[in-house]
Design a protein around this motif. Structure first.
Motif, PDB file in Angstrom:
ATOM      1  N   THR A 145     -13.977  -0.290 -17.885  1.00 34.53           N
ATOM      2  CA  THR A 145     -12.524  -0.346 -17.716  1.00 34.53           C
ATOM      3  C   THR A 145     -11.838   0.606 -18.692  1.00 34.53           C
ATOM      4  OG1 THR A 145     -12.129  -2.097 -19.370  1.00 34.53           O
ATOM      5  CG2 THR A 145     -12.735  -2.802 -17.144  1.00 34.53           C
ATOM      6  N   ALA A 146     -10.718   1.147 -18.259  1.00 38.23           N
ATOM      7  CA  ALA A 146      -9.941   2.025 -19.137  1.00 38.23           C
ATOM      8  C   ALA A 146      -9.409   1.245 -20.339  1.00 38.23           C
ATOM      9  CB  ALA A 146      -8.786   2.651 -18.359  1.00 38.23           C
ATOM     10  N   GLU A 147      -9.109  -0.030 -20.146  1.00 40.42           N
ATOM     11  CA  GLU A 147      -8.589  -0.843 -21.246  1.00 40.42           C
ATOM     12  C   GLU A 147      -9.621  -0.975 -22.362  1.00 40.42           C
ATOM     13  OE1 GLU A 147      -6.031  -2.733 -23.560  1.00 40.42           O
ATOM     14  OE2 GLU A 147      -5.550  -1.814 -21.637  1.00 40.42           O
ATOM     15  N   ASN A 148     -10.873  -1.224 -22.014  1.00 43.68           N
ATOM     16  CA  ASN A 148     -11.910  -1.291 -23.039  1.00 43.68           C
ATOM     17  C   ASN A 148     -12.121   0.058 -23.715  1.00 43.68           C
ATOM     18  OD1 ASN A 148     -12.363  -3.984 -22.712  1.00 43.68           O
ATOM     19  ND2 ASN A 148     -14.333  -3.786 -21.663  1.00 43.68           N
ATOM     20  N   TRP A 149     -12.026   1.136 -22.932  1.00 40.53           N
ATOM     21  CA  TRP A 149     -12.200   2.476 -23.479  1.00 40.53           C
ATOM     22  C   TRP A 149     -11.088   2.793 -24.483  1.00 40.53           C
ATOM     23  CZ3 TRP A 149     -16.014   5.971 -23.491  1.00 40.53           C
ATOM     24  CH2 TRP A 149     -15.723   7.288 -23.836  1.00 40.53           C
ATOM     25  N   ARG A 150      -9.889   2.331 -24.194  1.00 38.81           N
ATOM     26  CA  ARG A 150      -8.784   2.559 -25.129  1.00 38.81           C
ATOM     27  C   ARG A 150      -9.071   1.888 -26.475  1.00 38.81           C
ATOM     28  NH1 ARG A 150      -5.534   3.144 -20.307  1.00 38.81           N
ATOM     29  NH2 ARG A 150      -5.707   0.941 -19.755  1.00 38.81           N
ATOM     30  N   LYS A 151      -9.795   0.778 -26.469  1.00 43.20           N
ATOM     31  CA  LYS A 151     -10.126   0.087 -27.715  1.00 43.20           C
ATOM     32  C   LYS A 151     -11.336   0.711 -28.397  1.00 43.20           C
ATOM     33  CE  LYS A 151     -10.305  -4.016 -25.793  1.00 43.20           C
ATOM     34  NZ  LYS A 151     -10.551  -5.466 -25.642  1.00 43.20           N
ATOM     35  N   THR A 152     -12.424   0.898 -27.658  1.00 43.02           N
ATOM     36  CA  THR A 152     -13.655   1.381 -28.277  1.00 43.02           C
ATOM     37  C   THR A 152     -13.590   2.859 -28.629  1.00 43.02           C
ATOM     38  OG1 THR A 152     -14.655   1.857 -26.115  1.00 43.02           O
ATOM     39  CG2 THR A 152     -15.034  -0.337 -27.056  1.00 43.02           C
ATOM     40  N   HIS A 153     -12.894   3.631 -27.810  1.00 42.55           N
ATOM     41  CA  HIS A 153     -12.869   5.085 -28.007  1.00 42.55           C
ATOM     42  C   HIS A 153     -11.579   5.568 -28.665  1.00 42.55           C
ATOM     43  CE1 HIS A 153     -13.922   9.274 -27.250  1.00 42.55           C
ATOM     44  NE2 HIS A 153     -12.670   9.449 -26.839  1.00 42.55           N
ATOM     45  N   ASN A 154     -10.457   5.348 -27.974  1.00 43.37           N
ATOM     46  CA  ASN A 154      -9.186   5.868 -28.499  1.00 43.37           C
ATOM     47  C   ASN A 154      -8.881   5.331 -29.883  1.00 43.37           C
ATOM     48  OD1 ASN A 154      -9.118   6.911 -25.940  1.00 43.37           O
ATOM     49  ND2 ASN A 154      -7.031   6.254 -25.501  1.00 43.37           N
ATOM     50  N   PHE A 155      -9.073   4.032 -30.089  1.00 42.63           N
ATOM     51  CA  PHE A 155      -8.761   3.454 -31.398  1.00 42.63           C
ATOM     52  C   PHE A 155      -9.952   3.495 -32.348  1.00 42.63           C
ATOM     53  CE2 PHE A 155      -8.913  -0.326 -34.162  1.00 42.63           C
ATOM     54  CZ  PHE A 155      -7.933   0.064 -35.067  1.00 42.63           C
ATOM     55  N   ARG A 156     -11.029   2.789 -31.991  1.00 47.64           N
ATOM     56  CA  ARG A 156     -12.098   2.589 -32.975  1.00 47.64           C
ATOM     57  C   ARG A 156     -12.813   3.896 -33.318  1.00 47.64           C
ATOM     58  NH1 ARG A 156     -15.441  -1.744 -30.697  1.00 47.64           N
ATOM     59  NH2 ARG A 156     -13.475  -2.896 -30.896  1.00 47.64           N
ATOM     60  N   HIS A 157     -13.220   4.634 -32.289  1.00 54.13           N
ATOM     61  CA  HIS A 157     -13.971   5.860 -32.558  1.00 54.13           C
ATOM     62  C   HIS A 157     -13.108   6.937 -33.206  1.00 54.13           C
ATOM     63  CE1 HIS A 157     -16.623   9.261 -32.190  1.00 54.13           C
ATOM     64  NE2 HIS A 157     -15.792   9.882 -31.373  1.00 54.13           N
ATOM     65  N   HIS A 158     -11.904   7.137 -32.706  1.00 57.41           N
ATOM     66  CA  HIS A 158     -11.073   8.207 -33.250  1.00 57.41           C
ATOM     67  C   HIS A 158     -10.454   7.835 -34.601  1.00 57.41           C
ATOM     68  CE1 HIS A 158     -10.989  11.543 -30.369  1.00 57.41           C
ATOM     69  NE2 HIS A 158     -11.343  10.612 -29.488  1.00 57.41           N
ATOM     70  N   THR A 159     -10.332   6.575 -34.896  1.00 60.67           N
ATOM     71  CA  THR A 159      -9.832   6.168 -36.207  1.00 60.67           C
ATOM     72  C   THR A 159     -10.939   6.196 -37.246  1.00 60.67           C
ATOM     73  OG1 THR A 159      -8.205   4.721 -35.160  1.00 60.67           O
ATOM     74  CG2 THR A 159      -8.659   4.341 -37.501  1.00 60.67           C
ATOM     75  N   TYR A 160     -12.114   5.698 -36.877  1.00 60.70           N
ATOM     76  CA  TYR A 160     -13.223   5.550 -37.822  1.00 60.70           C
ATOM     77  C   TYR A 160     -14.387   6.469 -37.467  1.00 60.70           C
ATOM     78  CZ  TYR A 160     -10.554   1.283 -38.638  1.00 60.70           C
ATOM     79  OH  TYR A 160      -9.539   0.388 -38.894  1.00 60.70           O
ATOM     80  N   THR A 161     -14.087   7.680 -37.072  1.00 63.38           N
ATOM     81  CA  THR A 161     -15.107   8.618 -36.623  1.00 63.38           C
ATOM     82  C   THR A 161     -16.279   8.709 -37.591  1.00 63.38           C
ATOM     83  OG1 THR A 161     -13.373   9.921 -35.566  1.00 63.38           O
ATOM     84  CG2 THR A 161     -15.523  10.977 -35.847  1.00 63.38           C
ATOM     85  N   ASN A 162     -17.467   8.346 -37.080  1.00 64.16           N
ATOM     86  CA  ASN A 162     -18.726   8.450 -37.820  1.00 64.16           C
ATOM     87  C   ASN A 162     -18.756   7.655 -39.122  1.00 64.16           C
ATOM     88  OD1 ASN A 162     -19.404  10.159 -35.715  1.00 64.16           O
ATOM     89  ND2 ASN A 162     -20.455  11.616 -37.032  1.00 64.16           N
ATOM     90  N   VAL A 163     -17.927   6.620 -39.222  1.00 68.65           N
ATOM     91  CA  VAL A 163     -17.990   5.721 -40.370  1.00 68.65           C
ATOM     92  C   VAL A 163     -18.965   4.602 -40.028  1.00 68.65           C
ATOM     93  CG1 VAL A 163     -16.734   4.123 -41.863  1.00 68.65           C
ATOM     94  CG2 VAL A 163     -15.662   6.260 -41.135  1.00 68.65           C
ATOM     95  N   ARG A 164     -20.037   4.521 -40.767  1.00 69.75           N
ATOM     96  CA  ARG A 164     -21.080   3.543 -40.479  1.00 69.75           C
ATOM     97  C   ARG A 164     -20.545   2.116 -40.606  1.00 69.75           C
ATOM     98  NH1 ARG A 164     -23.436   7.361 -43.809  1.00 69.75           N
ATOM     99  NH2 ARG A 164     -23.492   5.976 -45.639  1.00 69.75           N
ATOM    100  N   GLY A 165     -20.818   1.322 -39.566  1.00 69.58           N
ATOM    101  CA  GLY A 165     -20.363  -0.057 -39.553  1.00 69.58           C
ATOM    102  C   GLY A 165     -19.011  -0.247 -38.905  1.00 69.58           C
ATOM    103  N   LEU A 166     -18.298   0.848 -38.633  1.00 67.32           N
ATOM    104  CA  LEU A 166     -16.977   0.757 -38.007  1.00 67.32           C
ATOM    105  C   LEU A 166     -16.908   1.517 -36.680  1.00 67.32           C
ATOM    106  CD1 LEU A 166     -14.640   1.148 -41.123  1.00 67.32           C
ATOM    107  CD2 LEU A 166     -15.224  -0.959 -39.903  1.00 67.32           C
ATOM    108  N   ASP A 167     -17.659   2.601 -36.571  1.00 67.69           N
ATOM    109  CA  ASP A 167     -17.681   3.405 -35.356  1.00 67.69           C
ATOM    110  C   ASP A 167     -18.904   3.010 -34.531  1.00 67.69           C
ATOM    111  OD1 ASP A 167     -17.559   5.262 -33.351  1.00 67.69           O
ATOM    112  OD2 ASP A 167     -17.760   7.028 -34.646  1.00 67.69           O
ATOM    113  N   ASP A 168     -18.685   2.253 -33.451  1.00 66.38           N
ATOM    114  CA  ASP A 168     -19.787   1.784 -32.612  1.00 66.38           C
ATOM    115  C   ASP A 168     -20.448   2.903 -31.824  1.00 66.38           C
ATOM    116  OD1 ASP A 168     -19.333  -0.791 -33.468  1.00 66.38           O
ATOM    117  OD2 ASP A 168     -18.101  -1.350 -31.742  1.00 66.38           O
ATOM    118  N   ASP A 169     -19.828   4.081 -31.790  1.00 66.69           N
ATOM    119  CA  ASP A 169     -20.412   5.191 -31.039  1.00 66.69           C
ATOM    120  C   ASP A 169     -21.605   5.827 -31.750  1.00 66.69           C
ATOM    121  OD1 ASP A 169     -18.418   4.688 -29.279  1.00 66.69           O
ATOM    122  OD2 ASP A 169     -17.569   6.700 -29.272  1.00 66.69           O
TER     123      ASP A 169
END
Length: 389
Positions: free
Chosen positions: A125-149
């Motif tokens: 869903t786009a809604e989940n992507w907005r949380k996992t990608h737009n917020f979490r990944h782009h805010t905490y890019t490559n921060v271990r324990g915060l970026d699930d990507d």
């Protein structure tokens, strides 16, 4: 870690607090200049992408049906249909869906191109992507324990990730993950691992999964039931064509995302780096956690301009068709401040990602920390912090 990685990281000059502030200010100024010129050509570009998605889908499905009906004569039509349908899905996923969901075209006021309401042609869903990608990944890019990507919970990509025997299997797991990438994206925010670990009740899991389940059902019905049924007795060739088109899209998306984040010179960071993180530090973290892909206009369009991953991480809400021209200035700014600008051809970046997957499936120790970036204590906002490679 290879000598190539170490040499590249040593090329990054440690900036003083004043230089770091100036670095951030220059990148902010580039953003402001670009925003001031957004207009008709950007609107025309994304609307042309919308048309391209529609026309390639219609042509692809039409040729797929034609090839299925008279497969003994027009097998090439079936193959062309699969390729065109795969192309349509790539364009919709990468250049249209991903970028629109980032809000890159909200300024147009077009209700069909609003980031908060757009729903894309993918299992997640786009809604989940907005949380996992737009917020979490782009805010905490490559921060271990915060970026699930970072490895998506399946793969050990960096030596800083704790090794477990499970990772011995990650080479074949990575292949399966690439083939089924949209399904991995679909369940990423569901946190199914927490259910198995007893940290989430089945009732909680069911509530989180419900909207994802609805979206998955719609996608399965559309691609694997409705369109194949329209082919009547040629159900199976059309079904197979839809499966292959989705796999093409999945593998391509996996390749672009992994080559944009997990090449040899990409870095991960400990959680403490984000404490009182300044704008300059944020830009620096994005730079050192991202990788660009060379290849020209075709690669740019097919990747949703994520071939300019550095620029995307700097400016996620700027229309992606501007990244190529912005990259000229970004590269110049990085050079003047002594910062490595990580870019390479698609085969080169793919090889580096493959090497990471293979190498770190085996036990490996994190490298000795390098003080690549320090925040000097300042009266109002900064504390000392290291970005460790």
């Amino acid at each position: 870690m290879s000598k190539t990685e170490l040499s590249a990281r040593h090329r990054n000059r440690v900036l003083s607090p004043a230089e770091l502030d100036a670095f951030g200010q220059e990148l902010d100024a580039l953003r402001a200049r670009t925003v001031a010129t957004l207009g008709q050509r950007d609107a025309r570009y994304i609307r042309n992408i919308v048309k391209a998605v529609r026309y390639t889908e219609v042509a692809g499905r039409g040729l797929l049906f034609l090839g299925a009906f008279v497969h003994s004569v027009l097998l090439p039509a079936w193959i062309a249909g699969v390729l065109l349908l795969g192309l349509s899905k790539i364009l919709e996923n990468m250049e249209l869906g991903h970028n629109v969901i980032h809000g890159q075209y909200d300024w147009m006021g077009d209700p069909q191109l609003q980031g908060s309401t757009y729903e894309w042609d993918i299992a997640g869903t786009a809604e989940n992507w907005r949380k996992t990608h737009n917020f979490r990944h782009h805010t905490y890019t490559n921060v271990r324990g915060l970026d699930d990507d970072i490895g998506y919970g399946l793969l050990r990509i960096f030596p800083e990730q704790k090794w477990r025997p499970f990772y011995l299997l990650q080479a074949p797991i990575a292949v399966v993950f690439a083939l089924l990438f949209e399904w991995g994206v679909a369940i990423q925010d569901v946190k199914i691992g927490r259910l198995f670990a007893g940290k989430m009740s089945f009732k909680q899991f069911r509530a989180k999964f419900r909207p994802v389940g609805r979206k998955i059902s719609r996608q399965l019905i559309k691609d694997y039931l409705v369109f194949p049924l329209l082919a009547g007795p040629f159900f199976l060739p059309v079904l197979l064509g839809n499966v292959v088109a989705n796999v093409i899209r999945n593998v391509w998306t996996f390749t672009i995302i992994f080559c944009g984040h997990f090449t040899a010179n990409a870095e991960t960071f400990p959680k403490e780096v984000i404490k009182n993180e300044s704008r300059g530090h944020w830009y620096m973290r994005q730079l050192r956690g991202s990788s660009n892909i060379g290849g020209g206009k075709v690669i740019d369009v097919l990747s949703g301009n994520l071939s300019h991953q550095i620029e995307h991480h700097f400016y996620p809400d700027i229309p992606a068709n501007r990244y190529a021209e912005m990259a000229v200035d970004v590269r110049d700014i990085c050079a003047r401040y002594g910062q490595h600008y990580n870019t390479g051809s698609l085969p080169r970046q793919c090889w580096q990602v493959t090497w990471r997957i293979l190498r770190h499936s085996l036990p490996s120790r994190a490298p000795r920390a390098l003080p690549l970036m320090r925040a000097q204590a300042a009266a109002a906002s900064l504390i000392s912090s290291d970005l460790r490679s």
